[in-house]
Design an enzyme around this catalytic site. Structure first.
Site, PDB file in Angstrom:
ATOM      1  N   HIS A  27     -27.732  -1.301 -52.167  1.00 35.75           N
ATOM      2  CA  HIS A  27     -28.910  -2.076 -52.578  1.00 35.75           C
ATOM      3  C   HIS A  27     -28.791  -3.495 -52.050  1.00 35.75           C
ATOM      4  O   HIS A  27     -28.200  -4.371 -52.687  1.00 35.75           O
ATOM      5  CB  HIS A  27     -29.014  -2.079 -54.114  1.00 35.75           C
ATOM      6  CG  HIS A  27     -30.308  -2.637 -54.630  1.00 35.75           C
ATOM      7  ND1 HIS A  27     -31.261  -1.847 -55.247  1.00 35.75           N
ATOM      8  CD2 HIS A  27     -30.809  -3.893 -54.639  1.00 35.75           C
ATOM      9  CE1 HIS A  27     -32.289  -2.605 -55.614  1.00 35.75           C
ATOM     10  NE2 HIS A  27     -32.024  -3.850 -55.253  1.00 35.75           N
ATOM     11  N   HIS A  29     -31.273  -6.367 -49.864  1.00 30.20           N
ATOM     12  CA  HIS A  29     -32.530  -6.737 -49.214  1.00 30.20           C
ATOM     13  C   HIS A  29     -32.225  -7.523 -47.944  1.00 30.20           C
ATOM     14  O   HIS A  29     -31.471  -8.491 -47.979  1.00 30.20           O
ATOM     15  CB  HIS A  29     -33.381  -7.579 -50.167  1.00 30.20           C
ATOM     16  CG  HIS A  29     -33.886  -6.811 -51.343  1.00 30.20           C
ATOM     17  ND1 HIS A  29     -35.093  -6.157 -51.342  1.00 30.20           N
ATOM     18  CD2 HIS A  29     -33.321  -6.575 -52.551  1.00 30.20           C
ATOM     19  CE1 HIS A  29     -35.269  -5.562 -52.509  1.00 30.20           C
ATOM     20  NE2 HIS A  29     -34.198  -5.806 -53.257  1.00 30.20           N
ATOM     21  N   HIS A 207     -37.380   0.311 -57.080  1.00 31.80           N
ATOM     22  CA  HIS A 207     -36.952  -0.622 -58.128  1.00 31.80           C
ATOM     23  C   HIS A 207     -37.649  -0.226 -59.428  1.00 31.80           C
ATOM     24  O   HIS A 207     -38.880  -0.083 -59.469  1.00 31.80           O
ATOM     25  CB  HIS A 207     -37.349  -2.047 -57.767  1.00 31.80           C
ATOM     26  CG  HIS A 207     -36.513  -2.668 -56.701  1.00 31.80           C
ATOM     27  ND1 HIS A 207     -36.325  -2.090 -55.468  1.00 31.80           N
ATOM     28  CD2 HIS A 207     -35.812  -3.839 -56.681  1.00 31.80           C
ATOM     29  CE1 HIS A 207     -35.539  -2.883 -54.738  1.00 31.80           C
ATOM     30  NE2 HIS A 207     -35.210  -3.942 -55.447  1.00 31.80           N
ATOM     31  N   GLU A 210     -35.727  -2.927 -64.347  1.00 31.89           N
ATOM     32  CA  GLU A 210     -35.094  -4.244 -64.302  1.00 31.89           C
ATOM     33  C   GLU A 210     -35.833  -5.154 -65.283  1.00 31.89           C
ATOM     34  O   GLU A 210     -35.231  -5.741 -66.176  1.00 31.89           O
ATOM     35  CB  GLU A 210     -35.148  -4.814 -62.885  1.00 31.89           C
ATOM     36  CG  GLU A 210     -34.497  -6.171 -62.738  1.00 31.89           C
ATOM     37  CD  GLU A 210     -34.681  -6.753 -61.330  1.00 31.89           C
ATOM     38  OE1 GLU A 210     -33.953  -7.705 -61.000  1.00 31.89           O
ATOM     39  OE2 GLU A 210     -35.560  -6.282 -60.574  1.00 31.89           O
ATOM     40  N   ASP A 288     -27.735  -7.044 -54.136  1.00 33.13           N
ATOM     41  CA  ASP A 288     -29.173  -7.306 -54.187  1.00 33.13           C
ATOM     42  C   ASP A 288     -29.580  -8.348 -53.136  1.00 33.13           C
ATOM     43  O   ASP A 288     -30.024  -7.991 -52.057  1.00 33.13           O
ATOM     44  CB  ASP A 288     -29.562  -7.748 -55.599  1.00 33.13           C
ATOM     45  CG  ASP A 288     -31.039  -7.575 -55.912  1.00 33.13           C
ATOM     46  OD1 ASP A 288     -31.761  -7.007 -55.079  1.00 33.13           O
ATOM     47  OD2 ASP A 288     -31.461  -7.997 -57.006  1.00 33.13           O
TER      48      ASP A 288
END
Length: 343
Positions: A27, A29, A207, A210, A288
């Site tokens: 995970h 980005h 996602h 969260e 992340d």
């Protein structure tokens, strides 16, 4: 299996072993992993003033999740060309490799790479792949791409991202997912795009859980058919959902440092990763958007080890879970397994 007493405090040698394990990250980005000094340099080259997104010490400056998204998009705005993304890819993989990552899957959005146009996307993808191939040769780190739509851009825009994903699916673009503001719309609004990606043979993540509660995770699994969930930590609030995730082998891409910095949980000690694991839910560890959250994969491992008294054997198991859940093909998985020294 370790013969260490699980209640015994970790030694400095234990922490050193944890820190230096080879690691699998699921995970990450792509733009969110951009070192701030890289973005500042690119902004200077292009005469773009984005000084407001940085603190005095040069790090990214944001308060809360929505502000984080706006800072993220402002930083991304200086990435204009395929060559910019090639340089970004090299910078990302250099940093990951320094922290022991041997395999990573990065979320890459056609919205930022060509505006959703398939041919422009191909140009960006070619540049990213060339940089990734060089990094694998020179640094021993393997990158694979997961195309993402952006939730707050809406379902129609997501279809353009899904088409880009479908048209370039193969041994390098291996998955499709969704990021962005979880409080916009519903998971099921994006079912068309997910169906398109599934028909192209891509594996699916999104996602969820969260910011919204466990019902969001359930909807993601049932409406979109995902086999991984980005974050997913709010599932801990629903024991029946945890049972369902465990039964279906849905894997959570957990990012503890991110969750703490953004305020999902007050501290790492409050984070539910250990409770999820104890309930049989498959969990993995990722960063992340590491420079935004002042973390690295090494930091994530060491901080969890200190907080939860987890030794290297626990992290080897987490890496095995991550490798099993990776979207890559079998040949890539076998090559990564050798780097992890998993028999």
């Amino acid at each position: 299996m370790s013969d260490r007493d699980p209640d015994a405090p970790l030694t400095e040698e234990d922490l050193y072993e944890v820190a230096n394990l080879p690691k699998v990250e699921l995970h990450l980005h792509h733009e969110g992993a951009a070192p701030p000094q890289f973005i500042r340099g690119l902004a200077r080259e292009k005469n773009v003033d984005i000084s407001k997104v940085f603190r005095k010490d040069g790090s990214y400056d944001f308060q809360g999740f929505l502000h984080f998204l706006s800072v993220y998009e402002a930083a991304t705005s200086v990435l204009k060309t395929p060559d910019d993304y090639a340089c970004l890819t090299t910078a990302i993989l250099e940093e990951s490799a320094k922290n022991g990552v041997v395999y990573t899957e990065s979320f890459i959005s056609p919205d930022f790479c060509g505006g959703g146009d398939v041919e422009a996307w191909r140009d960006y993808l070619h540049a990213i792949r060339e940089a990734a191939d060089a990094a694998e040769r020179d640094m021993g780190i393997t990158l694979r791409g997961v195309v993402t739509c952006v939730r707050h851009f809406g379902p129609e825009q997501a279809k353009a991202s899904a088409l880009c994903a479908a048209e370039t699916a193969g041994d390098w673009i291996v998955g499709f997912g969704m990021g962005g503001d979880e409080n916009k719309g519903k998971q099921s609004d994006f079912a068309y795009s997910y169906d398109m990606a599934r028909e192209a043979g891509l594996k699916l993540t999104t996602h969820a859980g969260e910011w919204r509660g466990p019902s969001e995770v359930r909807e993601a699994v049932e409406a979109l058919g995902v086999i991984r969930i980005g974050h997913g930590v709010r599932a801990i609030e629903d024991p029946a959902l945890c049972e369902m995730l465990a039964e279906r082998d849905v894997v959570l891409e957990v990012c503890p440092g991110s969750n703490v910095v953004l305020g999902v949980y007050k501290s790492l000690r409050d984070h539910p990763i250990a409770k999820l694991k104890d309930r049989g839910v498959k969990v993995t560890v990722s960063t992340d958007d590491p420079p935004f959250f002042h973390t690295t994969m090494r930091d994530e491992y060491v901080n969890l080890a200190k907080t939860l008294n987890w030794d290297a054997s626990v992290f080897r198991d987490l890496n095995q879970t991550a490798l099993d859940a990776a979207f890559c093909d079998g040949a890539t998985r076998d090559a990564v397994a050798k780097r992890l020294e998993i028999s």
